[in-house]
Design an enzyme around this catalytic site. Structure first.
Site, PDB file in Angstrom:
ATOM      1  N   HIS A  68       0.830  -1.217   0.000  1.00  0.00           N
ATOM      2  CA  HIS A  68       0.000   0.000   0.000  1.00  0.00           C
ATOM      3  C   HIS A  68       0.864   1.266   0.000  1.00  0.00           C
ATOM      4  O   HIS A  68       0.394   2.335   0.417  1.00  0.00           O
ATOM      5  CB  HIS A  68      -0.922   0.014   1.222  1.00  0.00           C
ATOM      6  CG  HIS A  68      -1.969  -1.049   1.205  1.00  0.00           C
ATOM      7  ND1 HIS A  68      -3.020  -1.054   0.313  1.00  0.00           N
ATOM      8  CD2 HIS A  68      -2.118  -2.169   1.967  1.00  0.00           C
ATOM      9  CE1 HIS A  68      -3.776  -2.120   0.537  1.00  0.00           C
ATOM     10  NE2 HIS A  68      -3.252  -2.815   1.526  1.00  0.00           N
ATOM     11  N   HIS A 179       3.004  -7.367   7.370  1.00  0.00           N
ATOM     12  CA  HIS A 179       1.844  -7.403   6.479  1.00  0.00           C
ATOM     13  C   HIS A 179       0.628  -8.107   7.060  1.00  0.00           C
ATOM     14  O   HIS A 179      -0.497  -7.664   6.836  1.00  0.00           O
ATOM     15  CB  HIS A 179       2.188  -8.051   5.128  1.00  0.00           C
ATOM     16  CG  HIS A 179       1.048  -8.065   4.146  1.00  0.00           C
ATOM     17  ND1 HIS A 179       0.509  -6.911   3.626  1.00  0.00           N
ATOM     18  CD2 HIS A 179       0.342  -9.094   3.592  1.00  0.00           C
ATOM     19  CE1 HIS A 179      -0.471  -7.228   2.779  1.00  0.00           C
ATOM     20  NE2 HIS A 179      -0.592  -8.539   2.757  1.00  0.00           N
ATOM     21  N   HIS A 181      -0.296  -8.514  10.255  1.00  0.00           N
ATOM     22  CA  HIS A 181      -0.798  -7.837  11.456  1.00  0.00           C
ATOM     23  C   HIS A 181      -0.959  -8.763  12.654  1.00  0.00           C
ATOM     24  O   HIS A 181      -1.482  -8.334  13.692  1.00  0.00           O
ATOM     25  CB  HIS A 181      -2.137  -7.133  11.183  1.00  0.00           C
ATOM     26  CG  HIS A 181      -2.033  -5.990  10.241  1.00  0.00           C
ATOM     27  ND1 HIS A 181      -3.009  -5.024  10.126  1.00  0.00           N
ATOM     28  CD2 HIS A 181      -1.072  -5.630   9.351  1.00  0.00           C
ATOM     29  CE1 HIS A 181      -2.663  -4.134   9.222  1.00  0.00           C
ATOM     30  NE2 HIS A 181      -1.478  -4.483   8.731  1.00  0.00           N
TER      31      HIS A 181
END
Length: 270
Positions: A68, A179, A181
């Site tokens: 992102h 990535h 989490h």
């Protein structure tokens, strides 16, 4: 060298946790260098220039991004003017910014930080991360040009993260996954002396679905239908990451520990 890596900062709650805790622990733990993954810091999608400044002011020496990286459009320009922010090394060749950089830490020692994106289960195809990492590690040998080397492996698959850890073993001080989490309980020092953890977890509210307010993700899982946008959970956040102490001569790890501060996942300091 005493280094701290903090996992994906998630929304306002994650930024608040970094702002609250990082200045204090940087002093108390006598940290020489801090890396923060900030790719979800702006409303869960990317990192804005303003929020990058917050993380840097809190004590981050380097911010890594992820898939992102450029969801916040002002990052396209800001990353070109702020060398402390890294996008993935194997992102599009025309992407702005750099995927690795040699930083100067406390005492003049050099720290190489690089980030790559994995390929397995990722939504977009990226270049091979292993061939992307190889020339960077060769040109910045651990214990030579770089006193410490930190690799951020940003991807979905635990197996791909583990493979990168072993691939870099003996050539990096720390390989850490980001990535997903979700923090993993496998902090270890590999046979060649590289510290490794499959995922650092997130700096965010764990009373959530991987950092998002529970309502909409649960609705979609149960009904299969969206009703609203995902929004980051706004409760008290936990600061999650990994601490590594490396040898100044070899750059190899002497100690590695998971880090959990505040919120739901409290853990003692290293």
């Amino acid at each position: 060298m005493r280094c701290l890596f903090l996992g994906d900062v998630m929304g306002r709650a994650g930024r608040a946790a970094v702002w609250e805790h990082l200045p204090r622990i940087r002093d108390e733990w006598r940290l020489d260098f801090v890396v923060v993954n900030g790719e979800n810091a702006s409303n869960g999608m990317g990192l804005s220039a303003d929020h990058a400044r917050v993380l840097l002011a809190a004590g981050a020496d380097c911010i890594t991004l992820g898939d992102h990286a450029f969801d916040q459009k002002d990052m396209l320009q800001f990353i070109e003017t702020e060398p402390r922010i890294l996008r993935p090394l194997n992102f599009a060749k025309s992407a702005p910014g750099k995927g690795f950089r040699l930083f100067t830490a406390r005492g003049g020692r050099k720290v190489l930080v690089l980030q790559v994106l994995g390929q397995v289960f990722m939504k977009r195809p990226f270049d091979d991360p292993f061939s992307a990492v190889e020339p960077v590690l060769k040109s910045h040998p651990l214990g030579g040009m770089a006193s410490a080397v930190i690799v951020d492996m940003h991807c979905e698959a635990s197996s791909e993260k583990m493979a990168m850890g072993h691939y870099c073993d003996g050539r990096a001080s720390l390989v850490v996954g980001t990535h997903t989490h979700v923090p993993t309980a496998d902090a270890q020092i590999l046979n060649g002396g590289t510290a490794y953890q499959t995922d650092a977890g997130m700096c965010g509210d764990y009373n959530s679905v991987i950092g998002m307010d529970k309502g909409e993700p649960m609705r979609r899982f149960i009904t299969g239908m969206p009703k609203a946008r995902f929004t980051p959970a706004a409760g008290e956040a936990t600061l999650s990451g990994v601490f590594v102490d490396s040898d100044d001569k070899t750059g190899l790890a002497r100690e590695v520990q998971m880090v959990r501060i505040g919120g739901r996942l409290q853990q003692a300091a290293p």
